[in-house]
Enzyme design. Structure first.
Site, PDB file in Angstrom:
ATOM      1  N   GLN A 108      42.433 -49.182 -31.674  1.00 54.14           N
ATOM      2  CA  GLN A 108      41.640 -50.118 -32.459  1.00 54.14           C
ATOM      3  C   GLN A 108      41.451 -49.667 -33.907  1.00 54.14           C
ATOM      4  O   GLN A 108      41.291 -50.494 -34.800  1.00 54.14           O
ATOM      5  CB  GLN A 108      40.252 -50.299 -31.831  1.00 54.14           C
ATOM      6  CG  GLN A 108      40.227 -51.127 -30.574  1.00 54.14           C
ATOM      7  CD  GLN A 108      38.802 -51.322 -30.071  1.00 54.14           C
ATOM      8  OE1 GLN A 108      37.859 -50.747 -30.587  1.00 54.14           O
ATOM      9  NE2 GLN A 108      38.653 -52.123 -29.036  1.00 54.14           N
ATOM     10  N   TYR A 120      44.298 -42.177 -23.304  1.00 57.46           N
ATOM     11  CA  TYR A 120      43.790 -43.015 -24.389  1.00 57.46           C
ATOM     12  C   TYR A 120      44.894 -43.286 -25.403  1.00 57.46           C
ATOM     13  O   TYR A 120      45.447 -42.357 -26.006  1.00 57.46           O
ATOM     14  CB  TYR A 120      42.601 -42.358 -25.085  1.00 57.46           C
ATOM     15  CG  TYR A 120      41.383 -42.145 -24.202  1.00 57.46           C
ATOM     16  CD1 TYR A 120      41.228 -42.799 -22.977  1.00 57.46           C
ATOM     17  CD2 TYR A 120      40.370 -41.286 -24.598  1.00 57.46           C
ATOM     18  CE1 TYR A 120      40.117 -42.591 -22.175  1.00 57.46           C
ATOM     19  CE2 TYR A 120      39.244 -41.073 -23.816  1.00 57.46           C
ATOM     20  CZ  TYR A 120      39.126 -41.728 -22.596  1.00 57.46           C
ATOM     21  OH  TYR A 120      38.015 -41.509 -21.817  1.00 57.46           O
ATOM     22  N   GLN A 138      31.564 -37.249 -15.245  1.00 57.05           N
ATOM     23  CA  GLN A 138      31.534 -38.212 -16.349  1.00 57.05           C
ATOM     24  C   GLN A 138      31.583 -39.636 -15.809  1.00 57.05           C
ATOM     25  O   GLN A 138      32.650 -40.193 -15.583  1.00 57.05           O
ATOM     26  CB  GLN A 138      32.695 -37.964 -17.327  1.00 57.05           C
ATOM     27  CG  GLN A 138      32.578 -38.828 -18.572  1.00 57.05           C
ATOM     28  CD  GLN A 138      33.624 -38.522 -19.624  1.00 57.05           C
ATOM     29  OE1 GLN A 138      34.253 -39.434 -20.146  1.00 57.05           O
ATOM     30  NE2 GLN A 138      33.809 -37.250 -19.940  1.00 57.05           N
ATOM     31  N   SER A 144      29.734 -45.051 -22.063  1.00 55.50           N
ATOM     32  CA  SER A 144      29.251 -46.417 -22.255  1.00 55.50           C
ATOM     33  C   SER A 144      27.729 -46.541 -22.154  1.00 55.50           C
ATOM     34  O   SER A 144      27.219 -47.451 -21.495  1.00 55.50           O
ATOM     35  CB  SER A 144      29.916 -47.373 -21.250  1.00 55.50           C
ATOM     36  OG  SER A 144      29.805 -48.710 -21.683  1.00 55.50           O
ATOM     37  N   ALA A 152      26.656 -49.850 -23.070  1.00 59.03           N
ATOM     38  CA  ALA A 152      27.283 -50.905 -22.259  1.00 59.03           C
ATOM     39  C   ALA A 152      28.301 -51.703 -23.075  1.00 59.03           C
ATOM     40  O   ALA A 152      28.227 -52.930 -23.196  1.00 59.03           O
ATOM     41  CB  ALA A 152      26.230 -51.828 -21.656  1.00 59.03           C
ATOM     42  N   GLN A 167      28.333 -45.906 -38.066  1.00 57.16           N
ATOM     43  CA  GLN A 167      27.920 -46.044 -36.668  1.00 57.16           C
ATOM     44  C   GLN A 167      27.572 -44.686 -36.075  1.00 57.16           C
ATOM     45  O   GLN A 167      26.605 -44.556 -35.328  1.00 57.16           O
ATOM     46  CB  GLN A 167      29.038 -46.708 -35.848  1.00 57.16           C
ATOM     47  CG  GLN A 167      29.269 -48.165 -36.177  1.00 57.16           C
ATOM     48  CD  GLN A 167      30.455 -48.744 -35.424  1.00 57.16           C
ATOM     49  OE1 GLN A 167      31.466 -48.074 -35.224  1.00 57.16           O
ATOM     50  NE2 GLN A 167      30.340 -49.990 -35.007  1.00 57.16           N
ATOM     51  N   ASN A 204      23.915 -43.686 -34.609  1.00 56.16           N
ATOM     52  CA  ASN A 204      23.764 -43.331 -33.202  1.00 56.16           C
ATOM     53  C   ASN A 204      23.178 -41.939 -33.007  1.00 56.16           C
ATOM     54  O   ASN A 204      22.440 -41.686 -32.054  1.00 56.16           O
ATOM     55  CB  ASN A 204      25.110 -43.426 -32.484  1.00 56.16           C
ATOM     56  CG  ASN A 204      25.576 -44.857 -32.283  1.00 56.16           C
ATOM     57  OD1 ASN A 204      24.771 -45.783 -32.295  1.00 56.16           O
ATOM     58  ND2 ASN A 204      26.872 -45.043 -32.104  1.00 56.16           N
TER      59      ASN A 204
END
Length: 336
Positions: free
Chosen positions: A27, A54, A177, A206, A209, A291, A295
């Site tokens: 991404q 990944y 995990q 996550s 979520a 971000q 966070n």
């Protein structure tokens, strides 16, 4: 940044851990990914989690480049093995001795390091004897290619069996995990109690979520352009389970709770998972450096009991708690 021990080991990790699933190599362009890693380091994050699968190994390469030049001893680098990599041949997957031994070498090359601090079984392999898997992991540790062993999305029974074999082999299985968030609490009934008994910590993925708990997805409205729900490279598939109007309506009720705590909704979600004493770290990813910077402010936050109760009341019965979901969401046969 606050730090926590991982399991009953002497290893300390940053309680906000940077993960590059669904971002690096797919991404997010390499320059932006590197900027996110630099931001994580600047914010005091020392622990980085990735996996060979990944972006079909590209994420490890990006992370290795981004961390190049950092003092290795000051970092904790985690990766994983199980899912298909490369061309996806018959032995390019699973937890056979062959795949583990070949995979650790590939991961170390891509990460540009002599060892990883934690090597994790990314899922349970139903087609390989557990004894073979744990013996291979023990040899990886004895060769100095990994310091500790962990698992991901294993059931309580699988964790118990793996821990017993690891102990017999003289190696330390210290982490699990799993997916864990305000909305997805399936580990609380069986996995967490087993891990507390065995001296194993959770590194949870996550916690927001898939972005649902940021509140940016509104009931009855199309997902924001460029959000994970619009990503056709895997993000949309992962988030679709939460794209339900009743659930999204419930999530909006968390905003006043976050406001009262002086947090964003994302920070509230991350702080919530860190209230669980069995959680050593919350995995967070990012597509932009800001971000990461936002966070990380969830580190060290202590939520009042009244806030925890208000969260439960706001979400009500949209929370998934069934322990059987761990097994239900794991592959029944080795994925090729």
């Amino acid at each position: 940044m606050d730090f926590r021990y991982l399991g009953n080991s002497g290893l300390k990790i940053s309680e906000i851990t940077y993960g590059n699933w669904l971002t690096h190599g797919s991404q997010v362009e390499n320059d932006a990914a590197t900027a996110c890693v630099r931001a994580a380091l600047d914010c005091g994050i020392s622990t980085f989690d990735t996996a060979d699968v990944y972006a079909n190994t590209k994420a490890e390469t990006v992370l290795g480049e981004a961390l190049k030049g950092e003092r290795r001893e000051s970092l904790e680098i985690f990766t994983k093995v199980y899912w298909p990599t490369g061309p996806g041949g018959k032995n390019d997957t699973g937890l056979s001795r062959k795949h583990i031994m070949e995979s650790i070498n590939g991961s170390l090359t891509r990460l540009q390091t002599d060892y990883v601090d934690l090597y994790q079984a990314h899922r349970y392999d139903t087609e390989t004897p557990l004894e073979e898997t744990m013996q291979a992991f023990a040899d990886v540790v004895r060769q100095g290619k990994a310091l500790y062993i962990g698992v991901s999305e294993w059931t309580a029974d699988q964790i118990r069996a793996g821990h017993a074999l690891a102990k017999d082999l003289g190696i330390q299985l210290i982490s699990s995990q799993p997916q864990y968030s305000m909305l997805w609490r399936v580990i609380e009934g069986e996995v967490v109690p087993a891990c507390e008994e065995l001296g194993i910590s959770q590194i949870v993925w996550s916690p927001i979520a898939q972005g649902i708990l940021t509140g940016k997805y509104k009931p009855g409205q199309a997902p924001p352009e460029g959000s994970r729900a619009t990503d056709d490279k895997g993000g949309a598939d992962m988030i679709k389970r939460f794209m339900d109007d009743e659930l999204l309506t419930r999530v909006q009720k968390l905003q006043p709770i976050a406001d009262e705590a002086g947090l964003t909704m994302a920070q509230l979600a991350i702080a919530w998972v860190l209230q669980n004493d069995n959680v050593a770290a919350a995995l967070v990813g990012a597509s932009r450096p800001e971000q990461v910077e936002s966070n990380v402010k969830a580190a060290g936050v202590k939520l009042e009991a009244s806030a925890m109760a208000a969260i439960d009341e706001a979400l009500g019965d949209v929370v998934v708690r069934d322990p059987a979901q761990t097994a239900a969401n794991s592959p029944k046969t080795r994925v090729a």
